[in-house]
Design a protein around this motif. Structure first.
Motif, mmCIF file in Angstrom:
data_model
loop_
_atom_site.group_PDB
_atom_site.id
_atom_site.type_symbol
_atom_site.label_atom_id
_atom_site.label_comp_id
_atom_site.label_asym_id
_atom_site.label_seq_id
_atom_site.Cartn_x
_atom_site.Cartn_y
_atom_site.Cartn_z
ATOM 1 N N MET A 15 0.831 -1.214 0.000
ATOM 2 C CA MET A 15 0.000 0.000 0.000
ATOM 3 C C MET A 15 0.859 1.256 0.000
ATOM 4 S SD MET A 15 -3.080 -1.176 2.553
ATOM 5 C CE MET A 15 -3.580 0.487 2.862
ATOM 6 N N ALA A 16 1.953 1.241 0.739
ATOM 7 C CA ALA A 16 2.852 2.392 0.768
ATOM 8 C C ALA A 16 3.499 2.618 -0.602
ATOM 9 C CB ALA A 16 3.922 2.199 1.838
ATOM 10 N N ALA A 17 3.928 1.542 -1.254
ATOM 11 C CA ALA A 17 4.520 1.670 -2.589
ATOM 12 C C ALA A 17 3.490 2.190 -3.585
ATOM 13 C CB ALA A 17 5.080 0.323 -3.041
ATOM 14 N N ASN A 22 1.466 6.570 -6.963
ATOM 15 C CA ASN A 22 0.307 7.339 -7.407
ATOM 16 C C ASN A 22 0.384 8.799 -6.998
ATOM 17 O OD1 ASN A 22 -1.264 5.540 -8.943
ATOM 18 N ND2 ASN A 22 -1.793 4.439 -7.088
ATOM 19 N N ALA A 23 1.185 9.114 -6.013
ATOM 20 C CA ALA A 23 1.380 10.516 -5.655
ATOM 21 C C ALA A 23 2.418 11.173 -6.559
ATOM 22 C CB ALA A 23 1.817 10.628 -4.195
ATOM 23 N N TRP A 29 3.679 14.543 -14.277
ATOM 24 C CA TRP A 29 2.932 15.001 -15.452
ATOM 25 C C TRP A 29 2.788 16.507 -15.466
ATOM 26 C CZ3 TRP A 29 -1.542 10.973 -15.076
ATOM 27 C CH2 TRP A 29 -1.191 9.827 -15.776
ATOM 28 N N PHE A 30 2.382 17.080 -14.342
ATOM 29 C CA PHE A 30 2.143 18.519 -14.314
ATOM 30 C C PHE A 30 3.440 19.307 -14.387
ATOM 31 C CE2 PHE A 30 -2.014 17.114 -12.750
ATOM 32 C CZ PHE A 30 -2.814 17.825 -13.626
ATOM 33 N N THR A 31 4.527 18.761 -13.873
ATOM 34 C CA THR A 31 5.828 19.411 -14.028
ATOM 35 C C THR A 31 6.224 19.430 -15.495
ATOM 36 O OG1 THR A 31 6.500 18.722 -11.825
ATOM 37 C CG2 THR A 31 8.250 19.347 -13.343
#
Length: 101
Positions: A15-17, A22-23, A29-31
């Motif tokens: 879950m952490a990975a 996903n973060a 993308w936005f960068t």
């Protein structure tokens, strides 16, 4: 099958990975968009959000149909195939870079 405490730690690590990946993806993308579309970064951001939503809709539909008709394991190759096909035209990303002045 893993049971007990090992299963809890394994699930927590997975879950952490998943959360870290996903973060990081939207940030990347936005960068990229803000660097490449300097004249209209807001419009580029709107476009990528719309593209993501448009991709989620048929993916969720197909995944639900595969899950209902076959099993959960059918959804994994069905998700990996468009991922691989979508990566082919991008390649190294050289065509996506802005020309040097």
């Amino acid at each position: 099958m893993v049971e007990g405490r090992d299963a809890i730690w394994g699930a927590g690590l997975a879950m952490a990975a998943w959360g870290a990946l996903n973060a990081a993806i939207p940030v990347a993308w936005f960068t990229w968009l803000s660097r490449e579309m300097r004249a209209a970064p807001e419009s580029a951001g709107d476009l990528i959000v719309a593209a993501i939503q448009l991709a989620i809709m048929p993916g969720a539909t197909l995944g639900g149909l595969l899950l209902d008709r076959y099993a959960i394991t059918a959804t994994f190759p069905a998700g990996a195939a468009p991922l691989a096909l979508g990566a082919l035209p991008i390649g190294k990303g050289e065509r996506l870079r802005a020309p040097s002045p």
